[in-house]
Design an enzyme around this catalytic site. Structure first.
Site, short mmCIF file in Angstrom:
data_model
loop_
_atom_site.label_atom_id
_atom_site.label_comp_id
_atom_site.label_asym_id
_atom_site.label_seq_id
_atom_site.Cartn_x
_atom_site.Cartn_y
_atom_site.Cartn_z
N LYS A 191 -5.60 1.36 2.30
CA LYS A 191 -6.91 1.13 2.84
C LYS A 191 -7.23 1.39 4.36
O LYS A 191 -7.89 1.90 4.91
CB LYS A 191 -7.36 -0.51 2.68
CG LYS A 191 -7.50 -0.54 0.97
CD LYS A 191 -8.69 0.12 0.75
CE LYS A 191 -8.72 0.07 -0.89
NZ LYS A 191 -9.82 1.02 -1.54
N SER A 238 -10.94 -3.47 2.57
CA SER A 238 -10.55 -4.58 2.04
C SER A 238 -10.12 -5.33 3.35
O SER A 238 -9.58 -4.98 4.12
CB SER A 238 -9.36 -4.52 1.20
OG SER A 238 -8.73 -5.69 0.93
N TYR A 285 -0.64 -0.48 -0.99
CA TYR A 285 -1.88 -0.31 -1.41
C TYR A 285 -2.86 -0.56 -0.29
O TYR A 285 -3.68 -0.05 -0.01
CB TYR A 285 -2.32 -1.54 -2.48
CG TYR A 285 -3.63 -2.14 -2.50
CD1 TYR A 285 -4.74 -1.28 -2.90
CD2 TYR A 285 -3.85 -3.33 -1.73
CE1 TYR A 285 -6.16 -1.76 -2.88
CE2 TYR A 285 -5.44 -3.82 -1.69
CZ TYR A 285 -6.18 -3.03 -2.34
OH TYR A 285 -7.78 -3.52 -2.11
C1 UD1 Z 1 -5.35 -9.08 -3.62
C2 UD1 Z 1 -5.06 -8.28 -2.40
C3 UD1 Z 1 -6.46 -7.63 -1.95
C4 UD1 Z 1 -7.18 -6.92 -3.14
C5 UD1 Z 1 -7.27 -7.85 -4.35
C6 UD1 Z 1 -7.99 -7.20 -5.42
C7 UD1 Z 1 -3.58 -8.53 -0.47
C8 UD1 Z 1 -2.77 -9.47 0.23
N1 UD1 Z 1 -4.33 -8.81 -1.37
O1 UD1 Z 1 -5.83 -10.11 -3.04
O2 UD1 Z 1 -6.33 -6.75 -0.96
O3 UD1 Z 1 -8.21 -6.30 -2.71
O4 UD1 Z 1 -6.14 -8.50 -4.48
O5 UD1 Z 1 -7.10 -6.48 -6.11
O6 UD1 Z 1 -3.20 -7.49 -0.75
N2 UD1 Z 1 -3.15 -16.73 -7.59
C9 UD1 Z 1 -2.42 -17.65 -8.31
N3 UD1 Z 1 -2.29 -17.38 -9.62
C10 UD1 Z 1 -2.51 -16.40 -10.00
C11 UD1 Z 1 -2.94 -15.21 -9.53
C12 UD1 Z 1 -3.43 -15.32 -7.91
O7 UD1 Z 1 -2.01 -18.90 -7.66
O8 UD1 Z 1 -2.22 -15.97 -11.07
C13 UD1 Z 1 -3.61 -16.92 -6.11
C14 UD1 Z 1 -2.65 -16.10 -5.13
O9 UD1 Z 1 -1.37 -16.54 -4.75
C15 UD1 Z 1 -3.49 -15.93 -4.12
C16 UD1 Z 1 -5.14 -16.32 -4.50
O10 UD1 Z 1 -4.91 -16.68 -5.98
O11 UD1 Z 1 -3.25 -17.14 -3.18
C17 UD1 Z 1 -5.82 -15.14 -4.86
O12 UD1 Z 1 -4.98 -14.18 -5.50
P1 UD1 Z 1 -5.48 -12.60 -6.04
O13 UD1 Z 1 -6.95 -13.01 -6.84
O14 UD1 Z 1 -4.38 -11.97 -6.68
O15 UD1 Z 1 -6.12 -12.04 -4.56
P2 UD1 Z 1 -5.50 -11.64 -3.26
O16 UD1 Z 1 -4.04 -11.56 -3.25
O17 UD1 Z 1 -5.92 -12.58 -2.33
#
Ligand code: UD1
Length: 340
Positions: free
Chosen positions: A154, A125, A150
């Site tokens: 990795k 990742s 997590y």
């Molecule tokens: C996370 C993990 C990544 C993992 C992936 C899949 C970290 C830093 N990142 O990615 O390693 O492979 O999940 O499980 O460990 N967001 C919202 N509202 C929501 C959900 C998300 O605003 O309800 C935003 C988050 O704050 C972020 C973006 O959307 O800025 C992406 O979030 P998300 O889909 O959870 O992925 P990552 O955190 O990037």
């Protein structure tokens, strides 16, 4: 040629099994169904016309892993997806994450040495980069201390691979560092199926549009980005799955340059959370109920991939857009929920 896909009934695993079969490979799946459903096998069969072989057990069980390779002595390479992947859960249950994610890889590598399966593609990742100082992020950008157990699993798994490969000429590996996989198969027969409340953005978007969640929370609008929301490199899961076929091919054909290689898998373009919401609304015609809330702990501000190494060396490039990915996610959600 037969490929063992661990975690093959999961989100990325199932899409990869489809692409492997369509490229002419046989696939055998190991999955303990901890976070996936057996019906995925039916869906794979509907798409490709081929039912993959399936063994249900836990890779932490070493005698079972060894027995698997005795039974399936025709496996040519492994793609190892099976792992826990929820960031928040890993903070609450670190030992569960370390035990599961590390032990399953260790058991596989041990078995590979004994039964001479020489190739393993590992599911890593972009979390290993943390918040990179320079963007886009290259494969040689520094790995930074992980924000979560997590993420640390990795990093440690990559180290386990590197050290093991140094110690033997029997095993070669490619670690693929995914950016943010989203989307679903165009058939809408397979897709991401989070259990309970989704942690990730796109499943939360599609479940909100489907009326399962009342409101989407956007975590932060005060980042140093054009609209203040965080930026990610969202890659369509089918493009990602195809990269695994290319990586397996590379190992089987001896095209790898070194015994252990690392590639970024992303599109090279970052989109903000708000841009993603707007794109979803535009391609689906659905209005999303969302509100801006505070930042989520542990989130990074922005990240996207430098894809030149993967493009040039693997001869692989993403072909699907953010809009394609969001539309297929929505079609999958609707199909799964029986919505029109
Ligand atoms: C996370 C993990 C990544 C993992 C992936 C899949 C970290 C830093 N990142 O990615 O390693 O492979 O999940 O499980 O460990 N967001 C919202 N509202 C929501 C959900 C998300 O605003 O309800 C935003 C988050 O704050 C972020 C973006 O959307 O800025 C992406 O979030 P998300 O889909 O959870 O992925 P990552 O955190 O990037």
């Amino acid at each position: 040629m037969k490929i063992l896909v661990t975690g093959g009934t999961g989100y990325i695993g199932s899409h990869t099994v489809v692409e492997l079969q369509q490229a002419g490979y046989d696939a055998v799946i190991i999955d303990n169904l901890n976070n996936s459903r057996i019906e995925v096998l039916d869906s794979i069969e509907k798409i490709t016309g081929i039912r993959p072989e399936f063994e249900k057990f836990d890779l932490c069980d070493q005698p079972k892993v060894n027995a698997f390779f005795e039974k399936h002595n025709d496996v040519d390479a492994i793609i190892h997806f099976a792992a826990y992947k929820a960031v928040g859960e890993s903070v609450e249950h670190p030992l569960m994450y370390y035990r599961n994610n590390l032990l399953s890889l260790i058991n596989l590598l041990d078995a590979m040495k004994q039964c001479t399966v020489p190739y393993i593609v590992f599911s890593s990742s972009c979390t290993v980069y943390g918040q990179p100082a320079d963007l886009p992020v290259r494969e040689d950008s520094p790995v930074q201390p992980a924000e979560s157990p997590y993420g640390n699993t990795k990093q440690i798994c990559e180290e386990i691979l590197r050290d093991t490969i140094k110690s033997t000429d029997k095993i070669k590996s490619i670690a693929l560092r995914y950016f943010n996989p989203i989307g679903a198969h165009e058939s809408a027969l397979i897709g991401e199926l989070p259990l309970g409340i989704p942690n990730n953005l796109v499943p939360f978007i599609t479940q909100t549009a489907a009326g399962i969640r009342e409101q989407l929370s956007v975590f932060g609008d005060d980042y140093d980005t054009s609209d203040g929301s965080a930026i990610r490199d969202f890659i369509h899961v089918v493009d990602l799955a195809k990269a695994h076929v290319v990586a397996v091919d590379r190992l089987l054909k001896g095209k790898n340059k070194t015994s252990y290689e690392v590639f970024n898998l992303g599109t090279g373009t970052g989109y903000s959370v708000l841009e993603t919401i707007r794109t979803f609304e535009k391609v689906t015609g659905e209005k999303l109920n969302y509100k801006i809330v505070g930042r989520r702990a542990g989130d990074i501000e922005k990240i996207w991939a430098d894809t030149s190494y993967a493009n040039d060396e693997l001869g692989w490039k993403t072909q699907r857009s953010l809009a394609d990915a969001l539309l297929t996610s929505w079609n999958w959600e609707k199909h799964y929920r029986g919505l029109k």
